[in-house]
Design a protein around this motif. Structure first.
Motif, PDB file in Angstrom:
ATOM      1  N   GLU A 145       0.834  -1.217   0.000  1.00  0.00           N
ATOM      2  CA  GLU A 145       0.000   0.000   0.000  1.00  0.00           C
ATOM      3  C   GLU A 145       0.865   1.263   0.000  1.00  0.00           C
ATOM      4  O   GLU A 145       0.566   2.231  -0.693  1.00  0.00           O
ATOM      5  N   ALA A 146       1.926   1.254   0.794  1.00  0.00           N
ATOM      6  CA  ALA A 146       2.809   2.419   0.862  1.00  0.00           C
ATOM      7  C   ALA A 146       3.491   2.667  -0.480  1.00  0.00           C
ATOM      8  O   ALA A 146       3.625   3.815  -0.915  1.00  0.00           O
ATOM      9  N   ILE A 147       3.904   1.608  -1.155  1.00  0.00           N
ATOM     10  CA  ILE A 147       4.533   1.765  -2.471  1.00  0.00           C
ATOM     11  C   ILE A 147       3.526   2.342  -3.459  1.00  0.00           C
ATOM     12  O   ILE A 147       3.849   3.251  -4.232  1.00  0.00           O
ATOM     13  N   ARG A 148       2.288   1.856  -3.420  1.00  0.00           N
ATOM     14  CA  ARG A 148       1.255   2.402  -4.316  1.00  0.00           C
ATOM     15  C   ARG A 148       1.012   3.881  -4.030  1.00  0.00           C
ATOM     16  O   ARG A 148       0.874   4.686  -4.947  1.00  0.00           O
ATOM     17  N   THR A 149       0.948   4.242  -2.749  1.00  0.00           N
ATOM     18  CA  THR A 149       0.735   5.647  -2.379  1.00  0.00           C
ATOM     19  C   THR A 149       1.881   6.518  -2.867  1.00  0.00           C
ATOM     20  O   THR A 149       1.662   7.591  -3.441  1.00  0.00           O
ATOM     21  N   ALA A 150       3.112   6.072  -2.645  1.00  0.00           N
ATOM     22  CA  ALA A 150       4.279   6.849  -3.084  1.00  0.00           C
ATOM     23  C   ALA A 150       4.301   6.970  -4.609  1.00  0.00           C
ATOM     24  O   ALA A 150       4.653   8.029  -5.139  1.00  0.00           O
ATOM     25  N   ALA A 151       3.911   5.913  -5.310  1.00  0.00           N
ATOM     26  CA  ALA A 151       3.896   5.956  -6.775  1.00  0.00           C
ATOM     27  C   ALA A 151       2.972   7.065  -7.269  1.00  0.00           C
ATOM     28  O   ALA A 151       3.317   7.803  -8.195  1.00  0.00           O
ATOM     29  N   VAL A 152       1.818   7.194  -6.635  1.00  0.00           N
ATOM     30  CA  VAL A 152       0.870   8.247  -7.016  1.00  0.00           C
ATOM     31  C   VAL A 152       1.482   9.620  -6.721  1.00  0.00           C
ATOM     32  O   VAL A 152       1.419  10.532  -7.547  1.00  0.00           O
ATOM     33  N   GLN A 153       2.102   9.770  -5.565  1.00  0.00           N
ATOM     34  CA  GLN A 153       2.698  11.058  -5.193  1.00  0.00           C
ATOM     35  C   GLN A 153       3.870  11.433  -6.092  1.00  0.00           C
ATOM     36  O   GLN A 153       4.144  12.611  -6.292  1.00  0.00           O
ATOM     37  N   MET A 154       4.560  10.436  -6.628  1.00  0.00           N
ATOM     38  CA  MET A 154       5.743  10.696  -7.441  1.00  0.00           C
ATOM     39  C   MET A 154       5.426  10.911  -8.916  1.00  0.00           C
ATOM     40  O   MET A 154       6.294  11.330  -9.677  1.00  0.00           O
ATOM     41  N   ARG A 155       4.193  10.654  -9.332  1.00  0.00           N
ATOM     42  CA  ARG A 155       3.833  10.850 -10.739  1.00  0.00           C
ATOM     43  C   ARG A 155       3.981  12.315 -11.095  1.00  0.00           C
ATOM     44  O   ARG A 155       3.551  13.186 -10.347  1.00  0.00           O
ATOM     45  N   PRO A 156       4.555  12.572 -12.254  1.00  0.00           N
ATOM     46  CA  PRO A 156       4.638  13.977 -12.670  1.00  0.00           C
ATOM     47  C   PRO A 156       3.243  14.524 -12.933  1.00  0.00           C
ATOM     48  O   PRO A 156       2.353  13.797 -13.377  1.00  0.00           O
ATOM     49  N   ALA A 157       3.093  15.781 -12.613  1.00  0.00           N
ATOM     50  CA  ALA A 157       1.800  16.425 -12.847  1.00  0.00           C
ATOM     51  C   ALA A 157       1.546  16.465 -14.351  1.00  0.00           C
ATOM     52  O   ALA A 157       2.413  16.856 -15.125  1.00  0.00           O
ATOM     53  N   ARG A 158       0.381  16.037 -14.717  1.00  0.00           N
ATOM     54  CA  ARG A 158       0.027  16.070 -16.136  1.00  0.00           C
ATOM     55  C   ARG A 158      -0.587  17.432 -16.449  1.00  0.00           C
ATOM     56  O   ARG A 158      -1.406  17.936 -15.686  1.00  0.00           O
ATOM     57  N   PRO A 159      -0.186  17.993 -17.568  1.00  0.00           N
ATOM     58  CA  PRO A 159      -0.749  19.312 -17.912  1.00  0.00           C
ATOM     59  C   PRO A 159      -2.255  19.211 -18.147  1.00  0.00           C
ATOM     60  O   PRO A 159      -2.745  18.214 -18.678  1.00  0.00           O
ATOM     61  N   GLN A 160      -2.924  20.246 -17.716  1.00  0.00           N
ATOM     62  CA  GLN A 160      -4.372  20.299 -17.908  1.00  0.00           C
ATOM     63  C   GLN A 160      -4.666  20.573 -19.379  1.00  0.00           C
ATOM     64  O   GLN A 160      -4.024  21.412 -20.006  1.00  0.00           O
ATOM     65  N   ARG A 161      -5.627  19.868 -19.912  1.00  0.00           N
ATOM     66  CA  ARG A 161      -6.022  20.115 -21.296  1.00  0.00           C
ATOM     67  C   ARG A 161      -6.889  21.360 -21.360  1.00  0.00           C
ATOM     68  O   ARG A 161      -7.765  21.566 -20.533  1.00  0.00           O
ATOM     69  N   GLN A 162      -6.599  22.138 -22.347  1.00  0.00           N
ATOM     70  CA  GLN A 162      -7.381  23.342 -22.563  1.00  0.00           C
ATOM     71  C   GLN A 162      -8.617  22.981 -23.405  1.00  0.00           C
ATOM     72  O   GLN A 162      -8.506  22.181 -24.346  1.00  0.00           O
ATOM     73  N   PRO A 163      -9.754  23.543 -23.060  1.00  0.00           N
ATOM     74  CA  PRO A 163     -10.943  23.244 -23.860  1.00  0.00           C
ATOM     75  C   PRO A 163     -10.740  23.743 -25.294  1.00  0.00           C
ATOM     76  O   PRO A 163     -10.095  24.758 -25.518  1.00  0.00           O
ATOM     77  N   LEU A 164     -11.294  23.017 -26.223  1.00  0.00           N
ATOM     78  CA  LEU A 164     -11.220  23.420 -27.618  1.00  0.00           C
ATOM     79  C   LEU A 164     -12.105  24.614 -27.836  1.00  0.00           C
ATOM     80  O   LEU A 164     -13.221  24.699 -27.330  1.00  0.00           O
ATOM     81  N   LYS A 165     -11.580  25.534 -28.600  1.00  0.00           N
ATOM     82  CA  LYS A 165     -12.393  26.713 -28.970  1.00  0.00           C
ATOM     83  C   LYS A 165     -12.952  26.445 -30.351  1.00  0.00           C
ATOM     84  O   LYS A 165     -12.209  26.161 -31.286  1.00  0.00           O
ATOM     85  N   VAL A 166     -14.235  26.523 -30.427  1.00  0.00           N
ATOM     86  CA  VAL A 166     -14.905  26.268 -31.694  1.00  0.00           C
ATOM     87  C   VAL A 166     -15.281  27.616 -32.298  1.00  0.00           C
ATOM     88  O   VAL A 166     -15.912  28.448 -31.632  1.00  0.00           O
ATOM     89  N   LYS A 167     -14.853  27.812 -33.529  1.00  0.00           N
ATOM     90  CA  LYS A 167     -15.210  29.066 -34.208  1.00  0.00           C
ATOM     91  C   LYS A 167     -16.626  28.917 -34.747  1.00  0.00           C
ATOM     92  O   LYS A 167     -16.984  27.907 -35.335  1.00  0.00           O
ATOM     93  N   SER A 168     -17.370  29.925 -34.536  1.00  0.00           N
ATOM     94  CA  SER A 168     -18.728  29.891 -35.099  1.00  0.00           C
ATOM     95  C   SER A 168     -18.694  30.563 -36.465  1.00  0.00           C
ATOM     96  O   SER A 168     -17.987  31.535 -36.678  1.00  0.00           O
ATOM     97  N   ALA A 169     -19.483  30.041 -37.365  1.00  0.00           N
ATOM     98  CA  ALA A 169     -19.474  30.541 -38.728  1.00  0.00           C
ATOM     99  C   ALA A 169     -20.354  31.729 -38.911  1.00  0.00           C
ATOM    100  O   ALA A 169     -21.225  32.110 -38.317  1.00  0.00           O
TER     101      ALA A 169
END
Length: 169
Positions: A145-169
């Motif tokens: 359990e401790a190894i699993r917890t540390a693995a989660v804490q050590m994961r690099p932060a993933r960049p947040q995806r930006q919402p797609l901007k849809v151009k209106s016609a």
């Protein structure tokens, strides 16, 4: 000519006239360099109490000759974290109340650190295969359990995806 060791990121010289090149790394660490966090357990590489990392890999220091590690990067438990800035594994060990008697813990932590370096998201089977250290107190489920917890804490932060901007016609 002295043996040049790189331990916990710092250079150490071990004069060759004071030690035999076949002396196990464990005794060089404990008796010559006074780094006593690495423990002696069995002397035959079976229990894992003496585990350190050499070039990132878990190694049983009780059977590793000094001559074989000269010039290589060695990490002991003293180099894993500090009381002010503990390694995520050390924090997880405390959070999951892994230690009981504590004797095997330095070797267990070093084996776990090597595992997470090579396998950032280990499965239970991978944890069981990598952590072959013996614990007389039987805290293996908490170790997992401790190894699993540390693995989660050590994961690099993933960049947040930006919402797609849809151009209106």
């Amino acid at each position: 000519m002295p043996y040049q060791l790189q331990i916990n990121g710092r250079p150490h010289e071990v004069p060759d006239e004071t030690v035999d090149p076949s002396m196990p790394l464990l005794w060089v660490l404990r008796d010559v360099l006074q780094l006593t966090g690495t423990k002696f357990g069995c002397g035959i590489a079976a229990c894992g109490a003496c585990t350190v990392r050499v070039d990132g890999r878990a190694v049983r220091s009780c059977v590793t000759p000094l001559a074989s590690v000269a010039g290589r990067a060695i990490q002991t438990i003293e180099g894993l974290g500090t009381p002010q800035a503990p390694h995520p594994l050390q924090s997880a060990w405390i959070a999951h109340q892994v230690p009981q008697c504590g004797y095997c813990q330095s070797g267990m932590l070093m084996a776990a650190a090597a595992l997470l370096e090579s396998t950032p998201e280990p499965t239970d089977a991978q944890i069981d295969a990598a952590i072959t250290n013996l614990c007389r107190c039987g805290t293996y489920p908490r170790v997992r359990e401790a190894i699993r917890t540390a693995a989660v804490q050590m994961r690099p932060a993933r960049p947040q995806r930006q919402p797609l901007k849809v151009k209106s016609a």
